[in-house]
Scaffold this motif. Structure first.
Motif, PDB file in Angstrom:
ATOM      1  N   SER A  43       0.859  -1.188   0.000  1.00  0.00           N
ATOM      2  CA  SER A  43       0.000   0.000   0.000  1.00  0.00           C
ATOM      3  C   SER A  43       0.887   1.227   0.000  1.00  0.00           C
ATOM      4  O   SER A  43       2.079   1.176   0.354  1.00  0.00           O
ATOM      5  N   ALA A  44       0.280   2.328  -0.408  1.00  0.00           N
ATOM      6  CA  ALA A  44       1.017   3.588  -0.383  1.00  0.00           C
ATOM      7  C   ALA A  44       1.365   3.987   1.026  1.00  0.00           C
ATOM      8  O   ALA A  44       2.361   4.688   1.261  1.00  0.00           O
ATOM      9  N   GLU A  45       0.554   3.579   1.952  1.00  0.00           N
ATOM     10  CA  GLU A  45       0.829   3.865   3.371  1.00  0.00           C
ATOM     11  C   GLU A  45       1.744   2.783   3.919  1.00  0.00           C
ATOM     12  O   GLU A  45       1.598   1.593   3.645  1.00  0.00           O
ATOM     13  N   GLY A  46       2.736   3.227   4.679  1.00  0.00           N
ATOM     14  CA  GLY A  46       3.671   2.260   5.248  1.00  0.00           C
ATOM     15  C   GLY A  46       3.057   1.431   6.361  1.00  0.00           C
ATOM     16  O   GLY A  46       2.061   1.803   6.995  1.00  0.00           O
ATOM     17  N   PHE A  47       3.674   0.261   6.609  1.00  0.00           N
ATOM     18  CA  PHE A  47       3.258  -0.667   7.674  1.00  0.00           C
ATOM     19  C   PHE A  47       1.780  -1.063   7.549  1.00  0.00           C
ATOM     20  O   PHE A  47       1.015  -1.059   8.511  1.00  0.00           O
ATOM     21  N   ALA A  48       1.387  -1.422   6.326  1.00  0.00           N
ATOM     22  CA  ALA A  48      -0.015  -1.742   6.063  1.00  0.00           C
ATOM     23  C   ALA A  48      -0.235  -3.256   6.139  1.00  0.00           C
ATOM     24  O   ALA A  48       0.656  -4.069   5.855  1.00  0.00           O
ATOM     25  N   PHE A  49      -1.438  -3.632   6.512  1.00  0.00           N
ATOM     26  CA  PHE A  49      -1.858  -5.033   6.533  1.00  0.00           C
ATOM     27  C   PHE A  49      -3.363  -5.063   6.253  1.00  0.00           C
ATOM     28  O   PHE A  49      -4.063  -4.040   6.385  1.00  0.00           O
ATOM     29  N   ALA A  50      -3.855  -6.241   5.894  1.00  0.00           N
ATOM     30  CA  ALA A  50      -5.249  -6.364   5.472  1.00  0.00           C
ATOM     31  C   ALA A  50      -5.937  -7.497   6.234  1.00  0.00           C
ATOM     32  O   ALA A  50      -5.319  -8.506   6.594  1.00  0.00           O
ATOM     33  N   ILE A  51      -7.234  -7.301   6.458  1.00  0.00           N
ATOM     34  CA  ILE A  51      -8.100  -8.337   7.056  1.00  0.00           C
ATOM     35  C   ILE A  51      -9.030  -8.793   5.932  1.00  0.00           C
ATOM     36  O   ILE A  51      -9.919  -8.054   5.508  1.00  0.00           O
ATOM     37  N   ARG A  52      -8.809  -9.997   5.410  1.00  0.00           N
ATOM     38  CA  ARG A  52      -9.555 -10.509   4.268  1.00  0.00           C
ATOM     39  C   ARG A  52     -10.523 -11.604   4.718  1.00  0.00           C
ATOM     40  O   ARG A  52     -10.149 -12.519   5.462  1.00  0.00           O
ATOM     41  N   PHE A  53     -11.760 -11.526   4.257  1.00  0.00           N
ATOM     42  CA  PHE A  53     -12.779 -12.528   4.535  1.00  0.00           C
ATOM     43  C   PHE A  53     -13.019 -13.364   3.276  1.00  0.00           C
ATOM     44  O   PHE A  53     -12.846 -12.893   2.148  1.00  0.00           O
ATOM     45  N   GLY A  54     -13.442 -14.603   3.468  1.00  0.00           N
ATOM     46  CA  GLY A  54     -13.740 -15.477   2.339  1.00  0.00           C
ATOM     47  C   GLY A  54     -15.029 -15.054   1.638  1.00  0.00           C
ATOM     48  O   GLY A  54     -15.947 -14.510   2.256  1.00  0.00           O
ATOM     49  N   GLY A  55     -15.091 -15.307   0.368  1.00  0.00           N
ATOM     50  CA  GLY A  55     -16.275 -14.934  -0.408  1.00  0.00           C
ATOM     51  C   GLY A  55     -15.965 -13.800  -1.368  1.00  0.00           C
ATOM     52  O   GLY A  55     -15.139 -12.916  -1.083  1.00  0.00           O
ATOM     53  N   THR A  56     -16.641 -13.814  -2.489  1.00  0.00           N
ATOM     54  CA  THR A  56     -16.383 -12.806  -3.523  1.00  0.00           C
ATOM     55  C   THR A  56     -16.914 -11.426  -3.145  1.00  0.00           C
ATOM     56  O   THR A  56     -16.341 -10.410  -3.527  1.00  0.00           O
ATOM     57  N   LYS A  57     -18.006 -11.366  -2.410  1.00  0.00           N
ATOM     58  CA  LYS A  57     -18.607 -10.087  -2.059  1.00  0.00           C
ATOM     59  C   LYS A  57     -18.208  -9.604  -0.675  1.00  0.00           C
ATOM     60  O   LYS A  57     -18.746  -8.604  -0.195  1.00  0.00           O
ATOM     61  N   SER A  58     -17.280 -10.283  -0.050  1.00  0.00           N
ATOM     62  CA  SER A  58     -16.855  -9.885   1.300  1.00  0.00           C
ATOM     63  C   SER A  58     -15.898  -8.708   1.210  1.00  0.00           C
ATOM     64  O   SER A  58     -15.116  -8.567   0.258  1.00  0.00           O
TER      65      SER A  58
ATOM     66  N   THR B 137     -12.745  -6.299   2.293  1.00  0.00           N
ATOM     67  CA  THR B 137     -11.385  -6.398   2.812  1.00  0.00           C
ATOM     68  C   THR B 137     -11.039  -5.087   3.508  1.00  0.00           C
ATOM     69  O   THR B 137     -11.129  -4.005   2.904  1.00  0.00           O
ATOM     70  N   TYR B 138     -10.622  -5.194   4.768  1.00  0.00           N
ATOM     71  CA  TYR B 138     -10.249  -4.010   5.543  1.00  0.00           C
ATOM     72  C   TYR B 138      -8.742  -3.843   5.457  1.00  0.00           C
ATOM     73  O   TYR B 138      -7.983  -4.769   5.797  1.00  0.00           O
ATOM     74  N   VAL B 139      -8.316  -2.648   4.994  1.00  0.00           N
ATOM     75  CA  VAL B 139      -6.889  -2.336   4.904  1.00  0.00           C
ATOM     76  C   VAL B 139      -6.551  -1.346   6.008  1.00  0.00           C
ATOM     77  O   VAL B 139      -7.156  -0.264   6.099  1.00  0.00           O
ATOM     78  N   LEU B 140      -5.583  -1.709   6.842  1.00  0.00           N
ATOM     79  CA  LEU B 140      -5.177  -0.889   7.972  1.00  0.00           C
ATOM     80  C   LEU B 140      -3.683  -0.657   7.892  1.00  0.00           C
ATOM     81  O   LEU B 140      -2.946  -1.425   7.269  1.00  0.00           O
ATOM     82  N   ALA B 141      -3.246   0.383   8.550  1.00  0.00           N
ATOM     83  CA  ALA B 141      -1.813   0.720   8.561  1.00  0.00           C
ATOM     84  C   ALA B 141      -1.440   1.189   9.960  1.00  0.00           C
ATOM     85  O   ALA B 141      -2.167   1.976  10.583  1.00  0.00           O
TER      86      ALA B 141
END
Length: 243
Positions: free
Chosen positions: A68-83, A85-89
């Motif tokens: 990500s453009a923001e440093g120290f980023a990570f994501a919380i991904r859920f299963g499913g096509t319509k779920s 994804t939360y991106v946090l830094a």
């Protein structure tokens, strides 16, 4: 209301701090105060906010690093096509590692795996201890009860002779004059001595019957002679005096 109360109550949090959250529609990051309690990740506009802006239930998701453009980023991904994804830094490398670790361990699925692994290790330790102790988990003396009362104080019981005399085939106390009495080792007046046997009856000639222990045959023979003599005297009285 219950979620808001749980988010702001005094219960200890598993992790808390500021994170940058990327918007769902707009890619801009907003600084939010995050509080992790159990498998729920609450986020507030400010640290002192009274109610959370939203909550993320951490079940059926994966936490992973992302570019990500923001440093120290990570994501919380859920299963499913319509779920979503939360991106946090985070603000630092240490903060990012701390959040990734705590979020990865927050779900009940992870706790279930940990409990199963701990149960397996505990069972292996028990089997190891049982094998080291020869198959016994307790010391041999642990199951024995300590004697108490009269069982623990045999010296308080009155001593009995090694071989008891018998009267008519039954064991009795020997109370013949001059006979050896069993030693009194009780030493306590609270234990009375056994009562003596009643005296033998005396025959008509004044000679006392021997009071020593006798067998049944001897007694039968002795008393049969007495009965025969008494019967003879009775018959003579019935016949009357001789002329």
């Amino acid at each position: 209301r219950s979620l808001a109360f749980y988010a702001t109550c005094d219960s200890p949090a598993d992790n808390s701090g500021f994170l940058y959250k990327r918007g769902e529609r707009h890619t801009a990051y907003h600084r939010r105060w995050f509080v992790l309690k159990g498998n729920m990740l609450f986020y507030f506009e400010e640290r002192d906010s009274r109610e959370p802006v939203g909550v993320i239930v951490l079940e059926g998701c994966n936490v992973e690093l992302c570019d990500s453009a923001e440093g120290f980023a990570f994501a919380i991904r859920f299963g499913g096509t319509k779920s979503r994804t939360y991106v946090l830094a985070a603000e630092s490398q240490a903060a990012m590692e701390s959040w990734v670790k705590s979020l990865s361990r927050a779900s009940f699925d992870y706790m279930r795996l940990v409990v199963r692994e701990l149960e397996k290790q505990l069972e292996e330790m028990r089997w190891g201890l049982a094998g080291g102790c020869g198959g016994s988990r307790e010391s041999p003396s642990s199951g024995k009860l300590k004697p108490s009362g009269l069982e623990g104080s045999p010296e308080r019981l009155p001593a009995l002779p090694a071989v008891l005399p018998k009267e008519n085939g039954c064991a009795v106390w020997n109370n013949v004059l001059g006979a050896e009495q069993p030693p009194d080792s009780s030493g306590d007046e609270g234990h009375p001595r056994p009562p003596p046997l009643p005296p033998r009856r005396r025959v008509s000639n004044g000679d006392a019957v021997a009071q020593g222990p006798s067998t049944f045959c001897q007694l039968h023979e002795r008393y049969s002679r007495d009965v025969a003599r008494l019967r003879q005297e009775w018959l003579q009285k019935q016949r009357g005096p001789r002329p």
